[in-house]
Write a protein that holds these residues in place. Structure first.
Motif, PDB file in Angstrom:
ATOM      1  N   LEU A   1       0.688  -1.240   0.068  1.00  0.00           N
ATOM      2  CA  LEU A   1      -0.079  -0.065  -0.115  1.00  0.00           C
ATOM      3  C   LEU A   1       0.675   1.280  -0.012  1.00  0.00           C
ATOM      4  O   LEU A   1       0.950   2.084  -0.716  1.00  0.00           O
ATOM      5  CB  LEU A   1      -0.845  -0.222   1.115  1.00  0.00           C
ATOM      6  N   GLY A   2       1.913   1.364   0.703  1.00  0.00           N
ATOM      7  CA  GLY A   2       2.721   2.347   0.882  1.00  0.00           C
ATOM      8  C   GLY A   2       3.452   2.393  -0.564  1.00  0.00           C
ATOM      9  O   GLY A   2       3.675   3.771  -0.863  1.00  0.00           O
ATOM     10  N   LYS A   3       3.866   1.419  -1.066  1.00  0.00           N
ATOM     11  CA  LYS A   3       4.462   1.699  -2.417  1.00  0.00           C
ATOM     12  C   LYS A   3       3.701   2.147  -3.562  1.00  0.00           C
ATOM     13  O   LYS A   3       3.847   3.099  -4.245  1.00  0.00           O
ATOM     14  CB  LYS A   3       4.953   0.253  -3.136  1.00  0.00           C
ATOM     15  N   GLY A   4       2.289   1.654  -3.192  1.00  0.00           N
ATOM     16  CA  GLY A   4       1.241   2.048  -4.136  1.00  0.00           C
ATOM     17  C   GLY A   4       1.070   3.770  -4.119  1.00  0.00           C
ATOM     18  O   GLY A   4       0.904   4.473  -5.043  1.00  0.00           O
ATOM     19  N   LEU A   5       0.963   4.229  -2.864  1.00  0.00           N
ATOM     20  CA  LEU A   5       0.977   5.869  -2.597  1.00  0.00           C
ATOM     21  C   LEU A   5       1.939   6.283  -3.042  1.00  0.00           C
ATOM     22  O   LEU A   5       1.969   7.532  -3.645  1.00  0.00           O
ATOM     23  CB  LEU A   5       0.661   5.901  -1.140  1.00  0.00           C
ATOM     24  N   MET A   6       3.349   6.049  -2.993  1.00  0.00           N
ATOM     25  CA  MET A   6       4.310   6.545  -3.645  1.00  0.00           C
ATOM     26  C   MET A   6       4.208   6.877  -5.139  1.00  0.00           C
ATOM     27  O   MET A   6       4.802   7.593  -5.569  1.00  0.00           O
ATOM     28  CB  MET A   6       5.705   5.708  -3.158  1.00  0.00           C
ATOM     29  N   LEU A   7       3.860   5.646  -5.626  1.00  0.00           N
ATOM     30  CA  LEU A   7       3.660   5.657  -7.353  1.00  0.00           C
ATOM     31  C   LEU A   7       2.647   6.616  -7.647  1.00  0.00           C
ATOM     32  O   LEU A   7       2.840   7.381  -8.406  1.00  0.00           O
ATOM     33  CB  LEU A   7       3.128   4.308  -7.751  1.00  0.00           C
ATOM     34  N   GLU A   8       1.680   6.803  -6.866  1.00  0.00           N
ATOM     35  CA  GLU A   8       0.745   7.661  -7.020  1.00  0.00           C
ATOM     36  C   GLU A   8       1.094   8.953  -6.987  1.00  0.00           C
ATOM     37  O   GLU A   8       0.587   9.938  -7.592  1.00  0.00           O
ATOM     38  CB  GLU A   8      -0.814   7.464  -6.152  1.00  0.00           C
ATOM     39  N   THR A   9       1.880   9.345  -6.075  1.00  0.00           N
ATOM     40  CA  THR A   9       2.444  10.684  -6.027  1.00  0.00           C
ATOM     41  C   THR A   9       3.313  11.136  -6.903  1.00  0.00           C
ATOM     42  O   THR A   9       3.250  12.239  -7.640  1.00  0.00           O
ATOM     43  CB  THR A   9       3.573  10.562  -4.586  1.00  0.00           C
ATOM     44  N   PHE A  10       4.039  10.369  -7.583  1.00  0.00           N
ATOM     45  CA  PHE A  10       4.834  10.399  -8.932  1.00  0.00           C
ATOM     46  C   PHE A  10       4.072  10.586  -9.842  1.00  0.00           C
ATOM     47  O   PHE A  10       4.320  11.565 -10.830  1.00  0.00           O
ATOM     48  CB  PHE A  10       5.868   9.356  -8.911  1.00  0.00           C
ATOM     49  N   LYS A  11       2.805   9.764 -10.156  1.00  0.00           N
ATOM     50  CA  LYS A  11       1.909  10.049 -11.164  1.00  0.00           C
ATOM     51  C   LYS A  11       1.476  11.280 -10.973  1.00  0.00           C
ATOM     52  O   LYS A  11       1.163  12.097 -12.131  1.00  0.00           O
ATOM     53  CB  LYS A  11       0.755   8.998 -11.080  1.00  0.00           C
ATOM     54  N   LEU A  12       1.009  11.938  -9.750  1.00  0.00           N
ATOM     55  CA  LEU A  12       0.535  13.246  -9.588  1.00  0.00           C
ATOM     56  C   LEU A  12       1.297  14.448 -10.271  1.00  0.00           C
ATOM     57  O   LEU A  12       0.679  15.249 -10.802  1.00  0.00           O
ATOM     58  CB  LEU A  12       0.335  13.496  -8.048  1.00  0.00           C
ATOM     59  N   PHE A  13       2.640  14.261  -9.932  1.00  0.00           N
ATOM     60  CA  PHE A  13       3.706  15.178 -10.513  1.00  0.00           C
ATOM     61  C   PHE A  13       4.045  14.924 -12.127  1.00  0.00           C
ATOM     62  O   PHE A  13       4.883  15.716 -12.540  1.00  0.00           O
ATOM     63  CB  PHE A  13       4.848  15.252  -9.543  1.00  0.00           C
ATOM     64  N   LYS A  14       3.339  13.797 -12.584  1.00  0.00           N
ATOM     65  CA  LYS A  14       3.690  13.482 -14.069  1.00  0.00           C
ATOM     66  C   LYS A  14       5.174  13.129 -13.993  1.00  0.00           C
ATOM     67  O   LYS A  14       5.900  13.585 -14.970  1.00  0.00           O
ATOM     68  CB  LYS A  14       3.052  14.343 -14.911  1.00  0.00           C
ATOM     69  N   VAL A  15       5.829  12.512 -12.973  1.00  0.00           N
ATOM     70  CA  VAL A  15       7.283  12.250 -13.024  1.00  0.00           C
ATOM     71  C   VAL A  15       7.588  10.771 -13.201  1.00  0.00           C
ATOM     72  O   VAL A  15       6.927  10.048 -12.036  1.00  0.00           O
ATOM     73  CB  VAL A  15       8.120  13.047 -11.820  1.00  0.00           C
ATOM     74  N   PRO A  16       8.203  10.081 -14.122  1.00  0.00           N
ATOM     75  CA  PRO A  16       8.394   8.671 -14.074  1.00  0.00           C
ATOM     76  C   PRO A  16       9.343   8.237 -12.979  1.00  0.00           C
ATOM     77  O   PRO A  16      10.226   9.040 -12.890  1.00  0.00           O
ATOM     78  CB  PRO A  16       8.949   8.523 -15.673  1.00  0.00           C
ATOM     79  N   VAL A  17       9.126   7.080 -12.360  1.00  0.00           N
ATOM     80  CA  VAL A  17       9.777   6.775 -11.350  1.00  0.00           C
ATOM     81  C   VAL A  17       9.660   5.113 -11.473  1.00  0.00           C
ATOM     82  O   VAL A  17       8.949   4.486 -12.067  1.00  0.00           O
ATOM     83  CB  VAL A  17       9.078   7.243  -9.913  1.00  0.00           C
ATOM     84  N   ASP A  18      10.907   4.379 -10.909  1.00  0.00           N
ATOM     85  CA  ASP A  18      11.128   3.132 -10.452  1.00  0.00           C
ATOM     86  C   ASP A  18      11.246   2.948  -9.143  1.00  0.00           C
ATOM     87  O   ASP A  18      11.986   3.704  -8.240  1.00  0.00           O
ATOM     88  CB  ASP A  18      12.211   2.583 -11.299  1.00  0.00           C
ATOM     89  N   ILE A  19      10.416   2.116  -8.497  1.00  0.00           N
ATOM     90  CA  ILE A  19      10.351   1.989  -7.039  1.00  0.00           C
ATOM     91  C   ILE A  19      10.608   0.445  -6.816  1.00  0.00           C
ATOM     92  O   ILE A  19       9.809  -0.560  -7.192  1.00  0.00           O
ATOM     93  CB  ILE A  19       8.929   2.360  -6.400  1.00  0.00           C
ATOM     94  N   ASP A  20      11.876   0.142  -6.288  1.00  0.00           N
ATOM     95  CA  ASP A  20      12.166  -1.318  -5.809  1.00  0.00           C
ATOM     96  C   ASP A  20      11.982  -1.284  -4.233  1.00  0.00           C
ATOM     97  O   ASP A  20      12.034  -0.311  -3.618  1.00  0.00           O
ATOM     98  CB  ASP A  20      13.468  -1.697  -6.641  1.00  0.00           C
ATOM     99  N   PHE A  21      12.053  -2.524  -3.982  1.00  0.00           N
ATOM    100  CA  PHE A  21      12.177  -2.654  -2.442  1.00  0.00           C
ATOM    101  C   PHE A  21      12.765  -3.898  -2.016  1.00  0.00           C
ATOM    102  O   PHE A  21      12.738  -4.920  -2.673  1.00  0.00           O
ATOM    103  CB  PHE A  21      10.733  -2.586  -1.837  1.00  0.00           C
ATOM    104  N   GLU A  22      13.317  -4.049  -0.735  1.00  0.00           N
ATOM    105  CA  GLU A  22      13.860  -5.232  -0.291  1.00  0.00           C
ATOM    106  C   GLU A  22      13.039  -5.299   1.255  1.00  0.00           C
ATOM    107  O   GLU A  22      13.028  -4.542   2.121  1.00  0.00           O
ATOM    108  CB  GLU A  22      15.375  -5.299  -0.042  1.00  0.00           C
TER     109      GLU A  22
END
Length: 179
Positions: free
Chosen positions: A142-163
């Protein structure tokens, strides 16, 4: 867990899968609340786990994928309800960097008994960020998804990986890189 999380989750389930699915997952669960939620109430996290698990079983969609879809819905609702929380940020990196010292502070004012995860900022440059998520609820997707949505809001492409830093997913390190 705050009721708004439950009410919006059930709203999403109804929107995507129909009212019959909402009734089905509620009836399949053993809920102290009886499946009746108010946005300002507080409910056991175990109820959300049951609802998510039953939805996953009934739709053959993984819990992680359901959380990603839910993050899109929840972000839109939060943005509509609290536009001032993000309106003064110029870019997504600044917004994410402010989760602990601004966003969560404001959320606590609105929902004083909310149990929020922590996001420790470990490293930050203009194009890269490393954050560690900590929560006994292990809702890091859910946190990852909210981060992705934040970048979509600003129209900035992003890669989010995690461990995962532990097997339960209660501590997860996110690697955020602008493309």
């Amino acid at each position: 867990m705050k009721g708004v999380i439950f009410t919006e989750f059930l709203e999403l389930v109804e929107e995507k899968f129909g009212l019959a699915m909402v009734d089905k997952i509620i009836s399949q669960s053993e809920l102290n609340s009886g499946g009746v939620y108010t946005s300002v109430g507080t409910y056991e996290f175990s109820e959300m786990l049951q609802l998510l698990s039953h939805l996953s079983n009934n739709t053959d969609i993984s819990v992680d994928d359901l959380l990603m879809v839910y993050s899109e819905h929840l972000f839109a609702v939060l943005l509509k309800s609290y536009p001032d929380l993000v309106s003064h940020y110029k870019n997504p990196m600044d917004l994410l960097a402010s989760i602990e010292n601004h966003i969560h502070v404001e959320v606590q004012k609105i929902y004083p008994d909310a149990q929020l995860p922590t996001f420790d900022l470990e490293e930050r440059t203009d194009d890269k960020m490393v954050m560690t998520y900590k929560s006994d609820k292990a809702l890091y997707m859910l946190g990852k998804g909210l981060m992705l949505e934040t970048f979509k809001l600003f129209k900035v492409p992003v890669d989010i990986d995690f461990e995962k830093l532990n097997g339960e997913g209660t501590e997860v390190r996110f690697f955020i890189t602008k493309r």
